[in-house]
Design an enzyme around this catalytic site. Sequence first.
Site, PDB file in Angstrom:
ATOM      1  N   ARG A   1       0.897  -1.356  -0.116  1.00 52.99           N
ATOM      2  CA  ARG A   1       0.173   0.090  -0.034  1.00 52.99           C
ATOM      3  C   ARG A   1       0.842   1.053   0.017  1.00 52.99           C
ATOM      4  O   ARG A   1       1.514   1.410   0.847  1.00 52.99           O
ATOM      5  CB  ARG A   1      -0.828  -0.197   1.061  1.00 52.99           C
ATOM      6  CG  ARG A   1      -1.834   1.368   1.231  1.00 52.99           C
ATOM      7  CD  ARG A   1      -2.489   1.296   2.663  1.00 52.99           C
ATOM      8  NE  ARG A   1      -3.768   0.344   2.419  1.00 52.99           N
ATOM      9  CZ  ARG A   1      -4.355  -0.035   3.587  1.00 52.99           C
ATOM     10  NH1 ARG A   1      -4.028   0.675   4.970  1.00 52.99           N
ATOM     11  NH2 ARG A   1      -5.360  -0.851   3.469  1.00 52.99           N
TER      12      ARG A   1
ATOM     13  N   ARG B   1      -4.373   3.825  17.408  1.00 50.32           N
ATOM     14  CA  ARG B   1      -5.192   3.454  16.289  1.00 50.32           C
ATOM     15  C   ARG B   1      -4.848   4.015  14.975  1.00 50.32           C
ATOM     16  O   ARG B   1      -4.191   4.998  14.870  1.00 50.32           O
ATOM     17  CB  ARG B   1      -6.612   3.447  16.381  1.00 50.32           C
ATOM     18  CG  ARG B   1      -7.648   2.492  16.070  1.00 50.32           C
ATOM     19  CD  ARG B   1      -7.297   0.887  16.416  1.00 50.32           C
ATOM     20  NE  ARG B   1      -8.636   0.081  15.993  1.00 50.32           N
ATOM     21  CZ  ARG B   1      -8.601  -0.596  15.081  1.00 50.32           C
ATOM     22  NH1 ARG B   1      -7.675  -0.207  14.052  1.00 50.32           N
ATOM     23  NH2 ARG B   1      -9.505  -1.335  15.018  1.00 50.32           N
ATOM     24  N   LYS B   2      -5.336   3.578  13.965  1.00 46.57           N
ATOM     25  CA  LYS B   2      -5.492   4.322  12.632  1.00 46.57           C
ATOM     26  C   LYS B   2      -5.685   5.756  12.604  1.00 46.57           C
ATOM     27  O   LYS B   2      -6.624   6.097  13.630  1.00 46.57           O
ATOM     28  CB  LYS B   2      -5.889   3.525  11.424  1.00 46.57           C
ATOM     29  CG  LYS B   2      -7.282   3.747  11.683  1.00 46.57           C
ATOM     30  CD  LYS B   2      -8.441   2.680  10.579  1.00 46.57           C
ATOM     31  CE  LYS B   2      -7.757   3.239   9.153  1.00 46.57           C
ATOM     32  NZ  LYS B   2      -9.284   2.433   8.260  1.00 46.57           N
TER      33      LYS B   2
ATOM     34  N   GLY C   1     -16.922  -5.895   1.765  1.00 48.06           N
ATOM     35  CA  GLY C   1     -17.082  -7.362   2.188  1.00 48.06           C
ATOM     36  C   GLY C   1     -17.013  -7.706   3.697  1.00 48.06           C
ATOM     37  O   GLY C   1     -17.304  -8.829   4.087  1.00 48.06           O
TER      38      GLY C   1
ATOM     39  N   CYS D   1     -14.488  -0.656   4.773  1.00 49.69           N
ATOM     40  CA  CYS D   1     -13.362   0.096   3.903  1.00 49.69           C
ATOM     41  C   CYS D   1     -14.230   0.643   2.600  1.00 49.69           C
ATOM     42  O   CYS D   1     -13.456   1.654   2.107  1.00 49.69           O
ATOM     43  CB  CYS D   1     -12.227  -0.910   3.480  1.00 49.69           C
ATOM     44  SG  CYS D   1     -11.708  -1.593   4.770  1.00 49.69           S
ATOM     45  N   GLY D   2     -15.196   0.029   2.134  1.00 54.26           N
ATOM     46  CA  GLY D   2     -15.741   0.427   0.844  1.00 54.26           C
ATOM     47  C   GLY D   2     -17.000   1.761   1.254  1.00 54.26           C
ATOM     48  O   GLY D   2     -17.573   1.776   0.528  1.00 54.26           O
TER      49      GLY D   2
HETATM   50 FE1  SRM Z   1      -9.567  -0.475   5.265  1.00 55.50          FE
HETATM   51  C1  SRM Z   1      -8.643  -2.901   7.492  1.00 55.50           C
HETATM   52  C2  SRM Z   1      -8.508  -2.276   2.834  1.00 55.50           C
HETATM   53  C3  SRM Z   1     -10.178   2.261   3.475  1.00 55.50           C
HETATM   54  C4  SRM Z   1     -11.975   0.827   7.660  1.00 55.50           C
HETATM   55  N1  SRM Z   1      -8.716  -2.280   5.098  1.00 55.50           N
HETATM   56  C5  SRM Z   1      -8.251  -2.952   6.306  1.00 55.50           C
HETATM   57  C6  SRM Z   1      -7.348  -4.053   5.799  1.00 55.50           C
HETATM   58  C7  SRM Z   1      -5.898  -3.651   5.928  1.00 55.50           C
HETATM   59  C8  SRM Z   1      -7.220  -5.375   6.488  1.00 55.50           C
HETATM   60  C9  SRM Z   1      -6.339  -6.585   6.242  1.00 55.50           C
HETATM   61  O1  SRM Z   1      -5.240  -6.661   6.683  1.00 55.50           O
HETATM   62  O2  SRM Z   1      -6.719  -7.203   5.350  1.00 55.50           O
HETATM   63  C10 SRM Z   1      -7.813  -4.308   4.222  1.00 55.50           C
HETATM   64  C11 SRM Z   1      -6.736  -4.588   3.368  1.00 55.50           C
HETATM   65  C12 SRM Z   1      -7.297  -5.423   2.155  1.00 55.50           C
HETATM   66  C13 SRM Z   1      -6.387  -5.571   1.109  1.00 55.50           C
HETATM   67  O3  SRM Z   1      -5.826  -6.401   0.660  1.00 55.50           O
HETATM   68  O4  SRM Z   1      -6.527  -4.695   0.120  1.00 55.50           O
HETATM   69  C14 SRM Z   1      -8.240  -2.954   3.814  1.00 55.50           C
HETATM   70  N2  SRM Z   1      -9.279  -0.118   3.429  1.00 55.50           N
HETATM   71  C15 SRM Z   1      -8.847  -0.925   2.478  1.00 55.50           C
HETATM   72  C16 SRM Z   1      -8.884  -0.412   1.095  1.00 55.50           C
HETATM   73  C17 SRM Z   1      -7.850  -0.957   0.210  1.00 55.50           C
HETATM   74  C18 SRM Z   1     -10.460  -0.672   0.534  1.00 55.50           C
HETATM   75  C19 SRM Z   1     -10.345  -0.572  -0.898  1.00 55.50           C
HETATM   76  O5  SRM Z   1     -10.757  -1.340  -1.608  1.00 55.50           O
HETATM   77  O6  SRM Z   1     -10.230   0.677  -1.374  1.00 55.50           O
HETATM   78  C20 SRM Z   1      -8.775   0.872   1.551  1.00 55.50           C
HETATM   79  C21 SRM Z   1      -7.343   1.500   1.638  1.00 55.50           C
HETATM   80  C22 SRM Z   1      -7.145   2.800   1.710  1.00 55.50           C
HETATM   81  C23 SRM Z   1      -5.800   3.373   1.907  1.00 55.50           C
HETATM   82  O7  SRM Z   1      -5.286   3.689   0.534  1.00 55.50           O
HETATM   83  O8  SRM Z   1      -4.888   3.761   2.964  1.00 55.50           O
HETATM   84  C24 SRM Z   1      -9.315   0.939   2.985  1.00 55.50           C
HETATM   85  N3  SRM Z   1     -10.807   1.156   5.565  1.00 55.50           N
HETATM   86  C25 SRM Z   1     -10.782   2.319   4.511  1.00 55.50           C
HETATM   87  C26 SRM Z   1     -11.584   3.112   4.983  1.00 55.50           C
HETATM   88  C27 SRM Z   1     -12.300   4.204   4.023  1.00 55.50           C
HETATM   89  C28 SRM Z   1     -11.609   5.613   4.219  1.00 55.50           C
HETATM   90  O9  SRM Z   1     -10.417   5.526   4.980  1.00 55.50           O
HETATM   91  O10 SRM Z   1     -12.219   6.590   3.878  1.00 55.50           O
HETATM   92  C29 SRM Z   1     -12.093   2.629   6.314  1.00 55.50           C
HETATM   93  C30 SRM Z   1     -13.435   3.267   7.013  1.00 55.50           C
HETATM   94  C31 SRM Z   1     -13.056   4.541   7.343  1.00 55.50           C
HETATM   95  C32 SRM Z   1     -12.255   4.492   8.742  1.00 55.50           C
HETATM   96  O11 SRM Z   1     -11.237   4.012   8.850  1.00 55.50           O
HETATM   97  O12 SRM Z   1     -12.564   5.528   9.757  1.00 55.50           O
HETATM   98  C33 SRM Z   1     -11.637   1.511   6.610  1.00 55.50           C
HETATM   99  N4  SRM Z   1     -10.043  -1.131   7.227  1.00 55.50           N
HETATM  100  C34 SRM Z   1     -10.772  -0.302   7.942  1.00 55.50           C
HETATM  101  C35 SRM Z   1     -11.000  -1.012   9.509  1.00 55.50           C
HETATM  102  C36 SRM Z   1     -11.871  -0.541  10.716  1.00 55.50           C
HETATM  103  C37 SRM Z   1     -11.160   0.338  11.341  1.00 55.50           C
HETATM  104  C38 SRM Z   1     -11.673   0.533  12.679  1.00 55.50           C
HETATM  105  O13 SRM Z   1     -11.435   1.634  13.691  1.00 55.50           O
HETATM  106  O14 SRM Z   1     -12.077  -0.592  13.501  1.00 55.50           O
HETATM  107  C39 SRM Z   1     -10.019  -1.963   9.426  1.00 55.50           C
HETATM  108  C40 SRM Z   1      -9.701  -3.105  10.371  1.00 55.50           C
HETATM  109  C41 SRM Z   1      -8.912  -2.407  11.579  1.00 55.50           C
HETATM  110  O15 SRM Z   1      -8.331  -1.651  11.197  1.00 55.50           O
HETATM  111  O16 SRM Z   1      -8.834  -3.358  12.336  1.00 55.50           O
HETATM  112  C42 SRM Z   1      -9.369  -1.903   8.030  1.00 55.50           C
HETATM  113 FE1  SF4 Z   2     -11.194  -6.519   3.855  1.00 61.58          FE
HETATM  114 FE2  SF4 Z   2     -12.147  -3.977   4.559  1.00 61.58          FE
HETATM  115 FE3  SF4 Z   2     -13.580  -5.164   2.589  1.00 61.58          FE
HETATM  116 FE4  SF4 Z   2     -13.415  -5.935   5.171  1.00 61.58          FE
HETATM  117  S1  SF4 Z   2     -14.133  -4.026   4.351  1.00 61.58           S
HETATM  118  S2  SF4 Z   2     -13.228  -7.272   3.355  1.00 61.58           S
HETATM  119  S3  SF4 Z   2     -11.435  -5.415   5.854  1.00 61.58           S
HETATM  120  S4  SF4 Z   2     -10.998  -4.570   2.420  1.00 61.58           S
END
Ligand code: SRM
Ligand code: SF4
Length: 517
Positions: free
Chosen positions: A68, A182-183, A441, A446-447
Amino acid sequence: MVVASEPKVKLNKIEKAKADKDGLAVKDELEYFAKIGWEAMDKTDLEMRLKWLGVFFRPVTPGKFMLRLRIANGTLNSAQMRVLAEIVQRYGDDGSADITTRQNIQLRGIRLEDLPDIFAQMKAIGMTSIQSGMDNVRNLTGSPIAGIDPDELFDTRELLQKLESVITNQGEGNYAFSNLPRKFNIAIEGGRDNSIHAEINDLAFVPAYRDRILGFNVLVGGYLSAQRQVEAVPINVWVPANDDVIKLSIAILTVYTQNGLSEGLRENRQRARLMWLVDKWGVEGFRAKVEEEFGQTLAPAALKDEITQDKKDYLGVHPQKQQGYKFVGLHVPVGRLSADQMFEVARLAEVYGEGEIRLTVEQNLIIPYISEDKLEAFLAEPLLEIFSINPAPLTRSLVSCTGNNYCNFALIETKQRALKLARELDEELEISDRVRIHWTGCPNSCGQPQVADIGFIGTKARKDGKTVEGVDIYTGGKVGHEAELGSRLEKGVACDDLKPIIRDLLIQKFGARPKNP
Ligand code: SRM
Ligand code: SF4
């Protein structure tokens, strides 16, 4: 003498691992990891700490990592895109890239042994993936048409670049911000349409005038997660559109990091995002601590901000601020690109534009600076048959997270399913307006399904006595001016049963009409 004792806090598992060894420390071990191979690595280094370098072990495809990047403001150039294409090209069918919902790019199929080389290649073109995962500041988002928008209030690029440099220490990694509770998501809006979804960022700057000076009202605490989805709240602060934005961001990050332990954020990962600190102290209390850290009185918020428009999607041909130029938004179906397509995008940006490429949080791309005399030839390029400038209404606004092809949290397959449903319904229905459909998913969101007109969250459903892939359906997300999060309409619908339900919903609520009644 009474000795003040630290409050007794039970650190969560991740905090303990970070206390044992900072995530960023693996930067110095990468060569070694590349030599020994991923199978021989310590499990916590492999599955957790590598994410501090933007390297994600994928249990679904062991040995094929996801990388990433960080692309502040979603702005890159053709030379960078070409190098990214070269990186994924060497992995054949395993190699691809995704544009993410944070205006960013993720590469797939990456082998650990190649990472030292890949990092050197990236450094040479001014790119980094440092601190793009786990408890770090994520990709900084800004207006995708910054600097080319005829109605622009503020060009967000320079500020975001500076902030990026400070947070990542020029891409080398920064221990000052590598151990947040956290993030942390930061966004700066420079236009009037809330292109960055201010409401779902931990820290968002939205344009606002005070005494006729342009600056930003500040919102904090927005986030989406499995347990809680909450809109950012105003903290009655306005900052001018200058380096104060950086200073304030750093002050807020410092307050968040330094109080993470004493305020219990480091106990429970589900209660560790910035909003939990705001909840604990109240907005006034939070503001006071931030002001103290900022070291100067902060101006109260402007009475109103300048977000007055609906969110644009930027697809198609648009006039630029610069006379004689157009920017053209291309639709990248569910954000996925092959190496060949990346090479093509780079070539088109060079031949027709000035080599610039922009990314959007809708997982699409924009090529700016296309001079009017080249436009016709550009629009005739074969890539535009796939990356259309005017796709059908449902396909046009489709967003999807990664899903179970690569993500081990996923409860369902998302991207292909999302595209298939949108394309089939586009064939069957006449829809006058775009309808924004977002797939995610699992409940991590994330979507961003809660910002969509129709959002789907992957779950397990029951059908004919069996457990099958299903979704919870969300509706009512509003974006742009007066953004609001949507809410759940239905729970546990089997994916196989979804089409007629969504067809009816589109007819009843979104003015769709059957093409062949
Ligand atoms: Fe996300 C975790 C993908 C935007 C909320 N996210 C993950 C992980 C890293 C989980 C993992 O280890 O597999 C996913 C990686 C999957 C992969 O192989 O691609 C993943 N998140 C994504 C992406 C790629 C979705 C997409 O297809 O676009 C986005 C990457 C953004 C970037 O370039 O940095 C992505 N994730 C988001 C967003 C949207 C946003 O930022 O506007 C959110 C919700 C907004 C937020 O964070 O408040 C989001 N992702 C999460 C969470 C829940 C966070 C929480 O506080 O609980 C997780 C799980 C965690 O962090 O424990 C997570
Ligand atoms: Fe993976 Fe984020 Fe999609 Fe859940 S919402 S399946 S953590 S990429």
